[in-house]
Structure formats: C-alpha cells, structure tokens
Design a protein around this motif. Structure first.
Motif, PDB file in Angstrom:
ATOM      1  N   SER A  56      -3.172   0.235   6.961  1.00 44.89           N
ATOM      2  CA  SER A  56      -2.028   0.118   7.883  1.00 44.89           C
ATOM      3  C   SER A  56      -2.453   0.011   9.341  1.00 44.89           C
ATOM      4  O   SER A  56      -1.719  -0.535  10.161  1.00 44.89           O
ATOM      5  CB  SER A  56      -1.061   1.293   7.693  1.00 44.89           C
ATOM      6  N   ARG A  91       4.466   4.224   3.463  1.00 45.15           N
ATOM      7  CA  ARG A  91       5.883   4.263   3.838  1.00 45.15           C
ATOM      8  C   ARG A  91       6.163   5.440   4.781  1.00 45.15           C
ATOM      9  O   ARG A  91       6.889   5.313   5.757  1.00 45.15           O
ATOM     10  CB  ARG A  91       6.748   4.395   2.569  1.00 45.15           C
ATOM     11  N   SER A  97       9.074  -1.547   6.104  1.00 40.58           N
ATOM     12  CA  SER A  97       8.938  -2.967   6.478  1.00 40.58           C
ATOM     13  C   SER A  97       7.471  -3.332   6.707  1.00 40.58           C
ATOM     14  O   SER A  97       7.033  -4.428   6.364  1.00 40.58           O
ATOM     15  CB  SER A  97       9.762  -3.281   7.731  1.00 40.58           C
ATOM     16  N   SER A  98       6.700  -2.384   7.262  1.00 38.89           N
ATOM     17  CA  SER A  98       5.264  -2.617   7.471  1.00 38.89           C
ATOM     18  C   SER A  98       4.556  -2.783   6.133  1.00 38.89           C
ATOM     19  O   SER A  98       3.695  -3.655   5.971  1.00 38.89           O
ATOM     20  CB  SER A  98       4.661  -1.431   8.235  1.00 38.89           C
ATOM     21  N   MET A 100       5.922  -3.805   3.250  1.00 38.72           N
ATOM     22  CA  MET A 100       6.339  -5.068   2.633  1.00 38.72           C
ATOM     23  C   MET A 100       5.587  -6.249   3.249  1.00 38.72           C
ATOM     24  O   MET A 100       5.155  -7.170   2.548  1.00 38.72           O
ATOM     25  CB  MET A 100       7.846  -5.283   2.810  1.00 38.72           C
ATOM     26  N   THR A 101       5.427  -6.227   4.566  1.00 42.34           N
ATOM     27  CA  THR A 101       4.712  -7.304   5.264  1.00 42.34           C
ATOM     28  C   THR A 101       3.263  -7.387   4.784  1.00 42.34           C
ATOM     29  O   THR A 101       2.732  -8.469   4.535  1.00 42.34           O
ATOM     30  CB  THR A 101       4.740  -7.072   6.783  1.00 42.34           C
ATOM     31  N   ALA A 102       2.630  -6.214   4.632  1.00 40.45           N
ATOM     32  CA  ALA A 102       1.229  -6.179   4.199  1.00 40.45           C
ATOM     33  C   ALA A 102       1.064  -6.684   2.765  1.00 40.45           C
ATOM     34  O   ALA A 102       0.088  -7.363   2.447  1.00 40.45           O
ATOM     35  CB  ALA A 102       0.687  -4.760   4.313  1.00 40.45           C
ATOM     36  N   LYS A 104       2.842  -8.946   1.290  1.00 38.44           N
ATOM     37  CA  LYS A 104       2.932 -10.412   1.324  1.00 38.44           C
ATOM     38  C   LYS A 104       1.659 -11.013   1.919  1.00 38.44           C
ATOM     39  O   LYS A 104       1.123 -11.996   1.416  1.00 38.44           O
ATOM     40  CB  LYS A 104       4.154 -10.844   2.135  1.00 38.44           C
ATOM     41  N   LYS A 105       1.182 -10.385   2.985  1.00 34.78           N
ATOM     42  CA  LYS A 105      -0.019 -10.887   3.667  1.00 34.78           C
ATOM     43  C   LYS A 105      -1.243 -10.830   2.755  1.00 34.78           C
ATOM     44  O   LYS A 105      -2.103 -11.706   2.774  1.00 34.78           O
ATOM     45  CB  LYS A 105      -0.260 -10.043   4.927  1.00 34.78           C
ATOM     46  N   GLU A 109       2.063  -8.866  -3.563  1.00 35.81           N
ATOM     47  CA  GLU A 109       3.450  -8.776  -4.036  1.00 35.81           C
ATOM     48  C   GLU A 109       3.652  -9.440  -5.392  1.00 35.81           C
ATOM     49  O   GLU A 109       4.454  -8.970  -6.201  1.00 35.81           O
ATOM     50  CB  GLU A 109       4.423  -9.381  -3.016  1.00 35.81           C
TER      51      GLU A 109
END
Length: 315
Positions: A56, A91, A97-98, A100-102, A104-105, A109
């Motif tokens: 993170s 979380r 949201s952080s 979820m972004t990671a 995908k990156k 996912e």
C-alpha cells in the motif's frame, strides 16, 4: 499495528538511503512468500500485515501476491488465508478504494478464485469467506470481473461460429446455452450480438451506398436478433445500440431509420418499444437528427394505433 508501522518505516528509510535495495526488495519478497510454509501461523499473520503495508505504500508492487498461486500453498488454504489477512489490513490502513485500485493495477482482480483450494472453488464458498471478514465489495468486484470474462467468451463463441459458417439455428442454440450457463441477461446478449454482426462487414465509405449494404447485411442476421429480443428491455437495448452506432459512424447518420424499419418489418422491434424510444428512451447521441428521421414513421404508427382503437370501439 503500531509496532508493524515502525518496522515499515525502518524498511522505507533503508531503501531511501540505499537505492539499490528497492530493486532487490520485490524479488526477495517473492522468495519469502513462496516459502510461507516455513512460518508459524502467528508469523504468517505478521507477514501478511507487513505485506499489506509495503504494497500500500508502494515499496513492492501488488503483483507479488501472484506468487501465492502456488499448488501447495493454495491446496492447504495458506494462500487464501494470507490474501484475506492482507486485504483486511489494507482496508483498515488505506481504505477500500485504494485496495480495489491496487487489485486492478496488479491484475489480481481476475485471479481471485485461483487463491481458493480447488475442492472449494465455488461462488458460494468464495462469497462466504470474503463476506465473513467484511470484504463484500471484493465479492462484487469478482462477480463483475467474472461477468466481463463470460461476455468476452460469448462474443468469441459467436465470432468462431460465424467463421465456421455454422447454421443460424446452431449459432442461436450455442449462444443461448452459454448465456444461460454464464447467467448473462438477454438484453446484454443482444448488445454483444449487434457489436459482432456490425464488425463482420467492411463498410462502404460512400454514404449513398452504405444504406443498401447495411440492410442487405442485417437481413441475413434477422433470425439471430429475433431470438434474443424477446423482452422489451432487449428491444430497447437494441434500438439504442443502433442509435449509438449510427451516431459514431458518420456514413450511417441517414441509415438509422431504415435499420429500425427493417427490424420493425421483421418483428424484431415492436411498435411499443419504438414509441417508447421516441418519447423517452432515446440516447442524447444525435438525438435531434434521429428523432427527426423517425417523425413520419412515428406519426404513421400513432395513426394506425388510433384507427385500430377506433375500429375496436365500433365493434
């Protein structure tokens, strides 16, 4: 966690001072995670929490988690337990949201089910373990990802069937079977069919010739459209797809009304849906142009409807 954050700072300061450690860190983390069986259960929890902090804060990329998709770690549930601990910590520290972004990156996912032991790989089990630790949003993400993959598979099936020149009734059977199995609603299937069918042609660049070409092309596929436009929602989806396509392809600007009329005459689009589209259901894309194109036809439909009602009253 306070103690863990202090350790996190030690690593950050070391890497700031000795830049070469940054490149080594990801590689070393992969090695450590692969040999996670050597840790006690308590140590694995610490490692998971530390991993969440490091990913993170950007010290290591989220792709390191993919090494957990290892047969012996997955089979013994170690991969899933570790992943859940990482997600829960993340979380709490950085927010959902952080996380979820990671995901995908790091292209994680779409691989979440691979962390689950093979003998437990069901949507129900997946949902229960993630919801049990307060990660219901991850379940939604997984479902959305699975749905996207299913739609891509259905689209590819249609492309393959068309390339193999399979009979139309067989193509319809194949699509219905896959849509049912993958729980893809009819109105989404009709949108995919439209995209594939319109992608099959090399469209004429001359505006005056493309109309005849489009109608001839679409006539061959009317049984396919008809099979997946049973509901009013599917019909409305189809007419909106036609509108968007004609708007985005300049040569088709004057062809919209002709396509709608073709689908009306072949009972793919009903009077009810065309009127609904005209009155309230249309897209803003090219709205004035397409409404104007349809004006006379709409008036004809409304007059026919009034005459029909008048005849019924006299009877």
């Amino acid at each position: 966690m306070e103690s863990m954050r202090n350790f996190e700072q030690v690593f950050i300061k070391l890497m700031r001072r000795y830049k070469y450690l940054e490149k080594m860190f990801e590689e070393e983390m992969r090695k450590v995670l692969v040999f996670m069986k050597g840790f006690t259960p308590e140590e694995r929890i610490k490692l998971a929490r530390m991993t969440a902090l490091w990913i993170s804060n950007g010290s290591v990329p989220p792709t390191v988690l993919s090494v957990l998709i290892n047969e012996h770690l997955v089979k013994d549930n170690l991969a899933l337990d570790f992943l859940l601990e990482v997600f829960v910590t993340w979380r709490q520290e950085k927010g959902l949201s952080s996380l979820m972004t990671a995901l995908k990156k790091g292209n994680i996912e779409g691989r979440l089910m691979e962390f689950v032991p093979p003998n437990k790989r069901t949507d129900e089990y997946f949902r229960s373990v993630f919801e049990a630790v307060g990660l219901a949003d991850i379940v939604k993400l997984h479902k959305a990802q699975a749905s996207q993959e299913a739609k891509r598979d259905l689209q590819q099936l249609l492309l393959d069937d068309l390339a193999d020149n399979r009979p139309m009734k067989d193509i319809i059977h194949d699509l219905k079977e896959m849509a049912h199995r993958s729980v893809i609603p009819e109105h989404e299937v009709i949108g995919l069919i439209w995209a594939v069918v319109m992608g099959q042609a090399e469209w004429n660049k001359k505006e005056e010739l493309v109309a005849d070409q489009a109608l001839k092309h679409l006539k061959a596929y009317t049984p396919l459209f008809d099979a997946f436009s049973i509901s009013l929602k599917s019909e409305l989806t189809l007419i909106l797809k036609i509108q968007e396509f004609c708007y985005e392809n300049m040569n088709f600007m004057k062809v919209f009304q002709k396509i709608v009329l073709l689908f009306y005459k072949t009972d793919i689009l009903t009077e009810e849906v065309i009127l609904k589209w005209y009155n309230e259901g249309h897209s803003v894309k090219g709205k004035m142009l397409f409404l104007d194109q349809m004006k006379k036809f709409i008036e004809w439909l409304q007059n026919a409807e009034e005459e029909s009602e008048s005849g019924e009253d006299e009877d």
